[in-house]
Write a protein that holds these residues in place. Structure first.
Motif, PDB file in Angstrom:
ATOM      1  N   LEU A 172      -7.241  -7.362  -9.239  1.00 55.75           N
ATOM      2  CA  LEU A 172      -7.534  -5.967  -8.919  1.00 55.75           C
ATOM      3  C   LEU A 172      -7.074  -5.580  -7.517  1.00 55.75           C
ATOM      4  CD1 LEU A 172     -11.124  -5.358 -10.375  1.00 55.75           C
ATOM      5  CD2 LEU A 172      -8.966  -4.388 -11.177  1.00 55.75           C
ATOM      6  N   MET A 173      -6.964  -6.562  -6.632  1.00 54.17           N
ATOM      7  CA  MET A 173      -6.542  -6.277  -5.262  1.00 54.17           C
ATOM      8  C   MET A 173      -5.028  -6.140  -5.134  1.00 54.17           C
ATOM      9  SD  MET A 173      -9.192  -5.936  -3.356  1.00 54.17           S
ATOM     10  CE  MET A 173      -8.537  -6.112  -1.710  1.00 54.17           C
ATOM     11  N   ALA A 174      -4.302  -6.280  -6.226  1.00 49.85           N
ATOM     12  CA  ALA A 174      -2.836  -6.218  -6.172  1.00 49.85           C
ATOM     13  C   ALA A 174      -2.306  -4.957  -5.497  1.00 49.85           C
ATOM     14  CB  ALA A 174      -2.253  -6.362  -7.576  1.00 49.85           C
ATOM     15  N   PRO A 175      -2.856  -3.758  -5.760  1.00 49.61           N
ATOM     16  CA  PRO A 175      -2.311  -2.558  -5.126  1.00 49.61           C
ATOM     17  C   PRO A 175      -2.427  -2.552  -3.605  1.00 49.61           C
ATOM     18  CG  PRO A 175      -3.628  -1.968  -7.045  1.00 49.61           C
ATOM     19  CD  PRO A 175      -3.873  -3.414  -6.780  1.00 49.61           C
ATOM     20  N   ALA A 176      -3.213  -3.483  -3.047  1.00 48.81           N
ATOM     21  CA  ALA A 176      -3.358  -3.570  -1.601  1.00 48.81           C
ATOM     22  C   ALA A 176      -2.396  -4.565  -0.969  1.00 48.81           C
ATOM     23  CB  ALA A 176      -4.791  -3.967  -1.235  1.00 48.81           C
ATOM     24  N   GLY A 177      -1.778  -5.487  -1.776  1.00 45.96           N
ATOM     25  CA  GLY A 177      -0.947  -6.480  -1.105  1.00 45.96           C
ATOM     26  C   GLY A 177      -0.182  -7.453  -1.963  1.00 45.96           C
ATOM     27  N   LEU A 227      -7.529   2.972  -5.372  1.00 38.52           N
ATOM     28  CA  LEU A 227      -6.379   3.844  -5.660  1.00 38.52           C
ATOM     29  C   LEU A 227      -5.527   3.268  -6.782  1.00 38.52           C
ATOM     30  CD1 LEU A 227      -5.352   4.866  -2.034  1.00 38.52           C
ATOM     31  CD2 LEU A 227      -6.386   6.340  -3.781  1.00 38.52           C
ATOM     32  N   GLY A 228      -5.343   1.951  -6.794  1.00 44.16           N
ATOM     33  CA  GLY A 228      -4.608   1.342  -7.890  1.00 44.16           C
ATOM     34  C   GLY A 228      -5.313   1.536  -9.222  1.00 44.16           C
ATOM     35  N   SER A 229      -6.634   1.400  -9.219  1.00 49.26           N
ATOM     36  CA  SER A 229      -7.405   1.633 -10.440  1.00 49.26           C
ATOM     37  C   SER A 229      -7.360   3.098 -10.843  1.00 49.26           C
ATOM     38  CB  SER A 229      -8.853   1.187 -10.225  1.00 49.26           C
ATOM     39  OG  SER A 229      -8.920  -0.207 -10.003  1.00 49.26           O
ATOM     40  N   LEU A 230      -7.302   3.992  -9.862  1.00 47.30           N
ATOM     41  CA  LEU A 230      -7.144   5.417 -10.149  1.00 47.30           C
ATOM     42  C   LEU A 230      -5.828   5.678 -10.870  1.00 47.30           C
ATOM     43  CD1 LEU A 230      -7.767   8.504  -9.667  1.00 47.30           C
ATOM     44  CD2 LEU A 230      -6.574   8.220  -7.481  1.00 47.30           C
ATOM     45  N   LYS A 287       0.819  -1.216   0.000  1.00 51.03           N
ATOM     46  CA  LYS A 287       0.000   0.000   0.000  1.00 51.03           C
ATOM     47  C   LYS A 287       0.848   1.260   0.000  1.00 51.03           C
ATOM     48  CE  LYS A 287      -4.105  -1.942   2.273  1.00 51.03           C
ATOM     49  NZ  LYS A 287      -3.705  -3.360   2.323  1.00 51.03           N
ATOM     50  N   VAL A 288       2.011   1.211   0.624  1.00 51.38           N
ATOM     51  CA  VAL A 288       2.885   2.391   0.652  1.00 51.38           C
ATOM     52  C   VAL A 288       3.339   2.730  -0.761  1.00 51.38           C
ATOM     53  CG1 VAL A 288       4.894   3.449   1.714  1.00 51.38           C
ATOM     54  CG2 VAL A 288       3.661   1.648   2.940  1.00 51.38           C
ATOM     55  N   PHE A 289       3.669   1.724  -1.550  1.00 52.74           N
ATOM     56  CA  PHE A 289       4.080   1.942  -2.935  1.00 52.74           C
ATOM     57  C   PHE A 289       2.934   2.545  -3.757  1.00 52.74           C
ATOM     58  CE2 PHE A 289       6.989  -1.183  -1.311  1.00 52.74           C
ATOM     59  CZ  PHE A 289       8.202  -0.921  -1.924  1.00 52.74           C
TER      60      PHE A 289
END
Length: 459
Positions: free
Chosen positions: A222-227, A162-165, A69-71
């Protein structure tokens, strides 16, 4: 004494290794790797495993869970700094059709958007991301659990948004943007969305028996930006150095400083814990630690950095539970700082003196409160109370000859010098507060005026 050339003393290294060995043994984890960085440089690493040929060193990849998430937050701040969005923007402005478009980007970053903590079933961490091909599958029918902006409620789906954004604004996949804009500039060649050998395997250890079963390692979609990310202790030490001081190739020191600043409402009883823009903030042992914890089935992780002391620690393990990586990482940082406190930077004179600024230096009074005004580099100023607990701030010069507060009570406020007709300094105006050279100086424009009788003794 401190160790030379960034190498820790033998006694410090022994204490660090003892803490790692104890954590691996008592936590019953198949392997554990830890590392310490100082001044942005890896100065120590150590690993402990249950044997069976397991590789565990600072170059071994582990899954880092929510440290991802920091990235993602860094990518969003980059978009902000480029003027492509504002953190106060509603999500709908850049990513329409989500059903929660009223939440702001800042609220998503600091987990105050009121979104659910997890996706609808099945358990997203142990199932393929292909089961959730669209954002509606991630958010579910009732995505909000709390009033927007009113409380901190950790949300994994929030970081999917946020990743989709990032993808919507950049026109590229989140992983590709991360690779080109963060990992490559920082030289983090052993960090990525997929494992690369050597890497650890994730295990679940039975809570009541010394046996294990392997955990699935799913692509989170899609959940990749979270973990999603995999990384190493060495790479995360590099990243910790960036979080402490910024890197203009990726994100300025000022923007990274904003990430480290608590931004979410705190829960009652949790005043020592906060959340900034993608970063956890922890007060422990009198020091402020920023970073993030992470977990996925089979893996535990933590990164803490103390920007004030220039020390960072990383802990990575391949077990679903049994270890508190945040506590271990904090202990490692404490061991180093207590055993080998950093030497202060040597005093050096300013590059050049400015007579107009020198005229401002020295004591000033807000009413009867005494303050010092000190000059710092780049025509900056620092205002601080000479005694007591009054308000102080640092200020950055502006093009119009004023200064803007950077921190403390006066953050964002304007400091300006008010001069008399002959050019001499009459007083300072700081957000309407008048600072004078003498307490309630009758020669200055003190609001409410100064009694003509002046100061009095006993009556």
């Amino acid at each position: 004494m401190t160790s030379p050339c960034g190498v820790l003393l033998p006694g410090t290294e022994r204490a660090l290794m003892h803490r790692v060995a104890t954590a691996q043994s008592e936590g019953r984890v198949p392997s554990l790797v830890a590392a310490v960085a100082r001044g942005g440089r890896l100065v120590w690493s150590g690993g402990r495993s249950s044997g069976d040929g397991q590789i565990c060193d600072a170059d071994t990849q582990y899954r880092i869970g929510s440290i991802t998430k920091v990235f993602t937050a860094v990518l969003v701040l980059r978009l902000r700094d480029e003027g492509l969005l504002d953190l106060a923007d509603p999500l709908e402005r850049h990513l329409p059709g989500t059903g929660v478009g009223q939440v702001t980007i800042a609220q998503l970053l600091c987990h105050s958007a009121g979104l659910a903590a997890e996706t609808p079933p099945p358990w997203w961490e142990r199932t393929p991301g292909s089961l959730r091909p669209a954002l509606r599958d991630v958010l579910g029918e009732e995505p909000l659990r709390h009033p927007v902006g009113r409380r901190h409620h950790y949300s994994n789906p929030g970081y999917t948004l946020l990743g989709s954004l990032v993808e919507a604004v950049r026109g590229q996949h989140w992983g590709e943007v991360l690779q080109h804009e963060v990992l490559e500039p920082l030289g983090m060649a052993r960090t990525g969305t997929q494992p690369q050998a050597p890497h650890a395997r994730g295990w679940a250890v039975h809570p009541w028996a010394d046996v294990m079963v392997p955990e699935p390692s799913e692509d989170l979609g899609l959940m990749a930006p979270a973990g999603q990310l995999w990384s190493t202790a060495a790479d995360l030490c590099t990243f910790a150095g960036f979080l402490a001081g910024g890197d203009d190739r990726v994100l300025s020191a000022e923007s990274v400083g904003q990430m480290r600043t608590p931004a979410a409402p705190q829960e009652a009883g949790e005043w020592d814990n906060g959340y900034g823009l993608g970063l956890q903030v922890l007060r422990k042992g009198g020091r402020t630690l920023v970073g993030h914890t992470g977990s996925l089935p089979g893996f535990l992780a933590c990164l803490w950095t103390s920007a004030d002391e220039g020390v960072a620690t990383v802990v990575l393990a391949n077990a679903t539970s049994g270890l508190l990586p945040a506590a271990v990482a904090a202990d490692l940082l404490r061991i180093v700082v207590d055993a080998e406190p950093a030497l202060p930077e040597p005093w050096r004179p300013m590059a050049q003196a400015d007579d107009a600024l020198l005229e401002l230096a020295g004591p000033w009074y807000w009413g009867t409160y005494a303050f010092g005004l000190k000059l710092v580099e780049a025509r900056g100023l620092e205002l601080y109370p000479l005694k007591g607990g009054s308000r102080g701030s640092r200020f950055r010069t502006a093009a119009d000859g004023t200064w803007t507060g950077l921190d403390g009570y006066h953050a964002g406020e304007t400091l300006r010098v008010v001069r008399r007709s002959d050019g001499t300094v009459a007083h300072l105006d700081l957000g309407s507060f008048v600072f004078t050279r003498e307490p309630y100086d009758p020669a200055s424009a003190v609001p409410g005026g100064v009694d003509e009788g002046g100061w009095r003794g006993r009556r």
